[in-house]
Structure formats: C-alpha cells, structure tokens
Design an enzyme around this catalytic site. Structure first.
Site, short mmCIF file in Angstrom:
data_model
loop_
_atom_site.label_atom_id
_atom_site.label_comp_id
_atom_site.label_asym_id
_atom_site.label_seq_id
_atom_site.Cartn_x
_atom_site.Cartn_y
_atom_site.Cartn_z
N ASN A 153 0.73 -1.13 -0.13
CA ASN A 153 -0.22 0.14 -0.07
C ASN A 153 1.04 1.25 0.15
O ASN A 153 1.70 1.28 0.74
CB ASN A 153 -0.70 0.14 1.14
N GLU B 298 8.42 -5.15 -0.75
CA GLU B 298 7.30 -4.24 -0.94
C GLU B 298 7.63 -2.82 -1.06
O GLU B 298 6.94 -2.09 -1.57
CB GLU B 298 6.58 -4.15 0.63
N1 ARG Z 1 1.22 -7.40 -3.56
C1 ARG Z 1 1.48 -8.27 -2.38
C2 ARG Z 1 2.84 -8.62 -2.68
O1 ARG Z 1 3.07 -9.63 -3.40
C3 ARG Z 1 0.81 -9.49 -2.37
C4 ARG Z 1 -0.72 -9.25 -1.90
C5 ARG Z 1 -1.55 -10.20 -2.26
N2 ARG Z 1 -3.00 -10.48 -1.67
C6 ARG Z 1 -3.95 -11.48 -1.78
N3 ARG Z 1 -5.03 -11.09 -1.11
N4 ARG Z 1 -3.84 -12.19 -2.52
O2 ARG Z 1 3.75 -7.92 -2.31
ZN ZN Z 2 4.77 -8.18 -4.55
#
Ligand code: ARG
Ligand code: ZN
Length: 871
Positions: free
Chosen positions: A264, A297
């Site tokens: 986020n 992240e």
């Molecule tokens: N974007 C996140 C990451 O890889 C993973 C979030 C996946 N969330 C989910 N509810 N499938 O860093």
């Molecule tokens: Zn990711």
C-alpha cells in the site's frame, strides 16, 4: 464466472478524486465515500454507473448532494442510472461494516485489536462501492475517526495533513496521498501500537520519516526490518535510480495476514512474521525473508504503485519484476552465488510442480475465476526469471536503459506486458515477439542436448520441447538463452574460433528453434559442458553426462550455480536409482565417490560455508518426486533419501565431526550472511552426525547449548525427525513449548517441526496440535505452520497409503473455508500433484478432492482450485 484477458474494456467512468471518512466503532463501522465521478470522453450520457461491492450494507446514497437517486443496490453491486448530463458529478455512499467479524482478512478487519485493511486484489469493494479495478486511478483524501484510548494511532496512505480531538474521547486524523492510485493500494490502520522511528535522506536530499509500528514492547524486534528498509531505499537509488516520493513511509506489523505483506502506498502492511526478529526468536532464514520482503514491498513503490497494472491478468508486470528486483537486492547484500542457488531451489520446489500439474498457467494467465488464486509461484518466481532472461539477452546496460525508459514513459499509468516488452524493444532495437511467449505459454520447456566431439569440432544437437499443459496442447518454440562454458581438463574455460547453427554471444547460446545442430570450431580438447549456468533459463535440461564429468564440474566449475547443480544431479541420479532398487524389493546401493565428494566439499575452505551447506543438503523428497514424475511411492523416496544421508554420514564421520566442532566456537551473534552461512553449515553437518551412533546425544547437546533460534530449531528438528522415539526428543519438545508458550511465532516453528516429522503417526500429532490452546484456526500463520507444513512438507505423513490424512485434510479445508476462502484455497494446492502418485494413493487423493467439491457450501476460491485439480 470466468474472466478473460481478451474481454478487457476501459470503464465508462473515471473517479479522479476519492474522499473517505471512517468512523471506527465496534460492531458498526461507518464509511462515507465521496467520489468525484467523470464520464470518460466517448461514453454515452445514458450509460449507467456500475460500482463493485462485496457483501456491503448500503446506508445512504446521494448524487450531487441529493438523497436517494435512481439506483439498484445489492450487497455486491450498486448501479446508478439517470445520471446528470454534466461530465462530472459527485456520488456519496455510506456503508456499514463489521470489521470484528471479518475472518476472510480482506477489506477492513481487526487483527489483535488493530483495525487494518487488505485491498489487493478486490478487497476495497468490501469497504465501499467503487470501480474496484487497477486501471481506475484516484487521488485519496482519508479522514479517520476513532476512540482515542483504543486507537491512538491513525494511519492511511500519503502524508498526514490534519488531526485533532473530537467529543467523547474520540479523535481524528486526515491523510492526503497526492499520487493517483488504484483502490487496491488503499490502506488504513488504527490501533494502539508501539513504534520504531528512523529517517532516510533521499538522493536529492529530502528527509523521509520512517516508522515501523508493532505491538507495544516489541519495538526492538523491528530493528532488523528498519535496517533492511534503509538499505532497500539506498539500493533502489543506486541500482535503479529510483527515489522515494512521500514525506513518510510507514510499516505496520499485524498478526493475522493472508500473505507475506502488502505494498500500500506509503503504508506497507506486513504479516508480523516478516517484521519481528532477534536472535532469540528468529532463525537466519527468517532474517533473510524479512530483508527480502521489506525490500520487495518497498520496491513496489515504483514497480507496482507509480506504474501499476491495467488489469489483474497483468499481475506479473508488478510481481515478477519486483521479485527480480528483490532477488538482485539480496544478491548484492549477501552472496550472489548462494542466493542464486536458493532462488532456483525455490523455483523448482514450488513453480515446477505447478507448471507440471493441473494448475499450470502462463506467467500472464488468460482466464481466471478467482484472481486470488493467481498469486502463484508461476506469476511471481517464473515471472522474475523472465525478467532475468531479458537482462541476459539484452545485457546489463541495455536492461538498465530500458528500465529507465519504462519509468519515464509509463510513470502514473496502468500498464500491460505489451507496454513492458515494447520498452525493451525500443531501447534495444530488437524484436522480442518470440521472447514474449514466456509470458503467454505455460509449461516448463525442456532441452535435450547431445554432444559429440571430433577433431576440434564440438557438435551439440539441441532439441526443445514444451510439454502440453491444461488448455494448451500445442506449443510454439521459445527463445531460450542458455548460458554455457566449455571446460577443459585443467578446469579452464576453452575457447572456440567460431560457432554455427545458432546465435552464440557473450557466453550464451540462443536457442530459438525446435532443433539446432550447433557446431563449435577450434575447440582444443574434448570439453566438459557446463550448461544453463547461473540458471539462465527456467527450463529442464536433459543431457547424458558421464558421472566423472559431473564430479569434475562439482569440483571445478567456476559458476557457483552450475557447480552446485553438478553435485545435485549426482545426488538425484543416485537417489532415483536407489528408489528403483527399493521398489524392486532390493537394497539401496550408493557409490563411494558421492560420499567422498560430500566430504571434500564440506571441508573445502575455499568455498563459502553457506555454499557448502547448500551442496550438502540432499534433494528434498518433493524434489525427488518431481524428478521421478509418475507413479510415486513417497515411502520409498523417504527410505532412499535417509539411506543416502546415512551412507554419507558413515563415510565422513571424522571430517564431519571435526568440522562440527570447529564451527561451534562461540562468536557473538550477528544475522549477517557470513555468520548465517557458518551456522547453516554446522547445522547441516549436525543432520548427518545425528544419523550415526550417539546421534541423539549430539543433537540433544546441540539443542541444550544453543544460544540463538537458528541452532535451537536445528537441534529440535533433528531430534524430532531423526530420533523421534528418544527421551531427548520428548524433553526438547516439551522444553521448547514451555519456553515459548506466550510467543505464537515461535510456537509456529514447533508446529512446523512436529507436523513434518516423517511417518504415519504425524497425522495424530497434527490432530492433537489443533487442540493446542495456542492454535487458532482463523490465524493464517498458525494454520500454515501446522496444516500447510503437514500437507506440503510431510511426504510420508500426508501421503500415508491409507488416505487418512487426505480425508482429515479435506475436512480441515472446509472448516477453514467457511471463514477464510483465500487460505483454504491456497492450502488445497497441496493436492496439485496428486496424479503423479501411485494408483492407490492417487485414488484416495481423488476421493478427497471429490468430497470437497461435493460439500454443501464451498467458496469460489476453493472450488476453483479443486475443480481445476480434478479436471
Ligand atoms: N502484492 C502483495 C505482494 O506480493 C501480495 C498481496 C496479495 N494479496 C492477496 N490477497 N492475494 O507484495
Ligand atoms: Zn509483490
């Protein structure tokens, strides 16, 4: 409902501005969303506005300030018709949520008393009605109101712009995020947490306030994560020229989280397992994961947030690329060669079985029923390998120039894989259309290589094939960059004067056709071939190689991955041969050279300890099963593997014993890679020593004298797996449980060790642990540590021949599914290789899958995995 890539259509409306007000209260949390909606140029004035919802309760609706406009509302949809003629209008939506009873951990929920959100991919629609798709970019202003004692901390994306007290001991904060973003990057956190603060000054001299928010009293456990964050910020500047773009960067650790972490904007939310660490609570593997995930992240800020995805089919655009970036970061922070071996082991352990089973899909899938089921090893890990191949093909400089162009051209946009590939084509002047198949065609390509040498000419007959996968029976030839070396008898790389039959440049053979006859001229002697060096392509290679050549490579290849691979191939070949003997009712047999080589590698001081530890780690039971491919008997695999370990141990009793003692000299704890490598080597050697007489005592002493979690777990695991019936094992397990009774993350390690203890009795252990007072079925970490480890990591226990574990697991999946479909669906992938089992187990596994499919209420998520597995 099936979603298809080719059905993409831009939305009729845009939402340039979003104002959210949250009134956080137990039982009934109120959300007011004020949306500025714009009709997209070209959209018919009569077009309805259809907003996504998921289980929502609509309390109030206004259009341009007027209540109750013409609309149709269900929990899952809000349709507004008879909209104003003007291009832009305002919609106000009030919804009521119950975060306390949100066990799916999507949308707004409470974890350990902390309000938090998870919106990727489609959780925002559980908060308010919205165009919940990644190509709708909006500027968010968020106001949070909450009782001050319960939630002194109020966080959202961007920068804090206002705050103050309200009546009745409530207070508020307002956050503004100037960067337009998709709804999946929205986040809110409210609660009572402690904070570790620091700051980072960016390359242009801007000071960024950093905060990591954790449970009170655990602030010190965030120090390593904070250090990793600062190193990540610096690295992205140095290596990719990317600077951070807000005044604050916050990370919050929560104890209930479906995945590792979430990127986020300006407010990353983490599974606390990937934040909290010190030597007493975290293993070296935990430290390495924390470093990698913090980096991952953070790197999403550019690859994901500033440039996002047009739709969820493009998930690999941000995930594959960001995994590649975090791999490169870890390689730079640690040992590149060792990291590469670890990456490949992960890919082969998780992605190859996916590609070879019923859940196979392209790195960019073309259809899905539930997008949550596509956060897979294929999208992430293979996606990263595809980016790595681009760099191999174009060279590091052109790769960097292409990335610069990507950031320049697409900043602020929601993009596709085509946009991404175009950037590399434009920067390099190359045609990447054949290369693009890596995104669109599933399955692991295989190369068969047959070498022959005569009179200075080395001929390689290369054949490529891609096995059929679900809904793709005919495959096209791929562009495979195969890094190689010709190694002479003294260990040096041999030159050649010319190559014909395929493009060969900078140590890479470009395989593009189904078959190549490749001739190297002017090769001084018959070389030993080192192929797919550095694992330049995510493929399998079949080549007849004499054992003496493999032994030679295992001792001399200058590429650490290829050197490791050579020994690993020797081990695998020996294990598979022994497996066949055992199945035929004969004794397993091993050659002396494999044990001798193990001894030489273990004690070779010119090799990094971490490398030696990896080389001494035998292929896992799942690795062996995957390489055998069909008609698997897990008990015979287990037996072959244990016997090889005992054989190596018996042959190296003295050198291993000496090495173990040498490595045991106490040094002050440091989580750095070199220290971790020494611990890894010592603990790997312990695994061997435990298999000879007196092994239980050695392991017990190891456990009792451990001064950090890594060694403690090594001692405990060795006792519980190698000497399960010993009094020492019982004592250590009880001691560990008592010492960590109030530390859930440490208890997870206990669950994991106990659920992966080999043999049929593991099922009873797992059943009993599910009744352990600290086990909670709605906490994903607990469930993964116990049931995830059991199903994916205990080949003899989970695949016991009577099928009892399958039945048990199917029931557990349904129980989990009623609260958290994402978790049950993820766990169900443990069945993905069921067709490669021997017939009896195969039938029992099939029955378990059928019983899930037939259950009265099954989520879309779980049903999708089960039905695809059965198809
Ligand atoms: N974007 C996140 C990451 O890889 C993973 C979030 C996946 N969330 C989910 N509810 N499938 O860093
Ligand atoms: Zn990711």
């Amino acid at each position: 409902q099936v979603f298809r890539l080719e059905d993409y259509r831009p939305s009729d409306y845009l939402i340039p501005q979003t104002r959210l007000t949250f009134r956080l209260a137990r039982g009934a949390t109120i959300v007011v969303a004020e949306l500025t909606v714009e009709r997209r140029p070209g959209t018919d004035a009569g077009a309805p506005l259809t907003l996504d919802g998921d289980g929502l309760k609509l309390k109030r609706l206004e259009l341009d300030g007027v209540g109750n406009p013409t609309h149709e509302a269900t929990p899952d949809k809000l349709v507004l018709t008879q909209l104003p003629e003007s291009r832009s209008f305002r919609v106000l939506i009030e919804t009521e949520l119950d975060p306390d009873h949100n066990k799916a951990l999507m949308g707004l929920y409470r974890s350990n008393g902390v309000y938090c959100t998870q919106c990727e991919p489609e959780g925002f629609r559980r908060i308010t009605y919205f165009l919940d798709r990644p190509d709708i970019l909006s500027v968010y202003q968020v106001r949070i109101e909450a009782p001050k004692p319960e939630a002194p901390l109020l966080l959202s994306n961007g920068n804090r712009v206002a705050g103050g007290d309200l009546e009745n001991d409530w207070h508020f904060a307002e956050w503004h995020d100037p960067h337009p973003k998709p709804s999946y990057l929205f986040a809110l956190v409210a609660g009572d947490l402690g904070c570790l603060r620091d700051s980072f000054t960016t390359m242009s001299g801007r000071k960024v306030e950093l905060g990591i928010h954790v449970e009170h009293g655990k602030e010190k456990l965030a120090a390593y994560a904070m250090d990793a964050l600062k190193r990540s910020m610096k690295w992205d500047e140095d290596v990719f020229g990317r600077e951070y773009d807000l005044d604050v960067f916050n990370i919050v650790a929560v104890s209930d989280f479906n995945m590792g972490a979430m990127e986020n904007k300006g407010l990353n939310i983490f599974n606390d397992k990937y934040v909290l660490a010190d030597e007493a609570t975290a293993t070296d593997a935990d430290f390495a994961n924390i470093e990698a995930i913090i980096a991952h992240e953070y790197f999403h800020n550019w690859t994901g947030n500033r440039i996002t995805c047009r739709d969820w089919f493009q998930l690999c655009l941000k995930e594959g690329l960001t995994v590649f970036r975090d791999h490169e970061f870890s390689a730079d922070q640690r040992s590149r060669g060792v990291r590469r071996i670890a990456e490949v082991r992960t890919l082969r352990g998780l992605q190859f079985p996916e590609d070879q089973g019923p859940l196979a899909h392209p790195v960019r899938p073309r259809r899905y029923r539930e997008i949550n089921n596509f956060y897979t090893a294929t999208v992430y890990e293979k996606g990263s390998e595809v980016v790595r191949m681009l760099r191999t093909i174009l060279g590091a400089e052109t790769f960097r120039a292409s990335m610069d162009l990507y950031f320049e051209r697409h900043d602020g946009q929601a993009c596709t894989i085509e946009d991404f590939l175009k950037v590399f084509e434009d920067a390099s002047g190359r045609d990447l259309s054949q290369f693009g198949l890596w995104y669109n065609q599933s399955g692991t390509p295989n190369l068969t290589v047959s070498p022959s040498y005569e009179a200075g000419i080395l001929t390689l007959d290369i054949e490529q094939s891609v096995p059929p996968t679900p809904s793709e029976s005919r495959k096209r030839a791929m562009h495979i960059p195969l890094a190689f070396a010709l190694i002479g008898s003294s260990g040096e790389e041999l030159d050649f004067s010319a190559a014909e039959g395929a493009t060969v440049e900078n140590g890479v053979i470009h395989v593009r056709k189904r078959s190549h006859k490749l001739r190297f001229h002017g090769v001084a002697e018959r070389p030993v071939l080192s192929l797919n060096r550095g694992f330049s392509a995510p493929i399998t290679v079949a080549m007849e190689q004499r054992p003496q050549d493999l032994i030679f490579l295992a001792g001399h290849d200058s590429d650490p991955f290829a050197r490791w691979q050579a020994f690993n191939t020797l081990q695998t070949d020996a294990l598979i041969a022994a497996y066949r003997l055992l199945l035929g009712g004969k004794e397993a047999k091993y050659q002396k050279d494999i044990a001798q080589l193990a001894g030489r590698i273990a004690t070779d001081a010119t090799l990094e300890p971490a490398y030696r530890a990896l080389a001494l780690t035998l292929p896992s039971e799942t690795d062996i099963a995957r390489d055998i491919g069909r008609d698997i008997d897990p008990d015979a695999i287990f037996s072959a593997r244990s016997k090889l370990a005992a054989f190596i141990a018996a042959a190296n009793r003295e050198p291993f014993g000496k090495l173990y003692e040498e490595l045991g000299s106490l040094e002050p704890f440091s989580p750095d890679a070199a220290s971790a490598g020494r611990r890894a080597l010592r603990n790997t050697v312990l695994g061997y020593l435990a298999r000879i007489d007196g092994g239980a005592d050695i392991a017990a002493r190891h456990y009792n004298t451990a001064t950090n979690m890594t060694d403690l777990i090594a001692g405990l695991g060795t006792l519980a797996h190698e000497h399960a019936a010993s009094s020492q094992a019982g004592a250590a397990l009880a001691d560990f449980a008592a010492r960590h009774a109030s530390m859930p993350l440490a208890l997870d390690k206990l669950y994991q060790i106990q659920s992966t203890a080999p043999g049929t009795q593991a099922l009873e252990t797992v059943r009993a642990l599910m009744r352990h007072p600290a086990f909670h079925i709605d906490n994903p970490n607990r469930v993964r540590a116990l049931l995830g480890a059991f199903s994916a990591g205990n080949q003899t226990g989970f695949h016991r021949a009577d099928g009892a574990a399958y039945t048990f697991f199917a029931d557990a999946l349904l129980e989990i599914d009623s609260g958290n479909p994402q978790l049950s669906a993820r766990l169900a992938t443990a069945f993905r290789s069921w067709r490669s089992l021997e017939p009896v187990r195969q039938e029992k596994a099939r029955q378990a899958l059928v019983s899930i499919a037939a259950a009265s209420s099954v989520s879309v998520d779980l049903r999708d995995i089960v039905e695809r597995s059965l198809a």
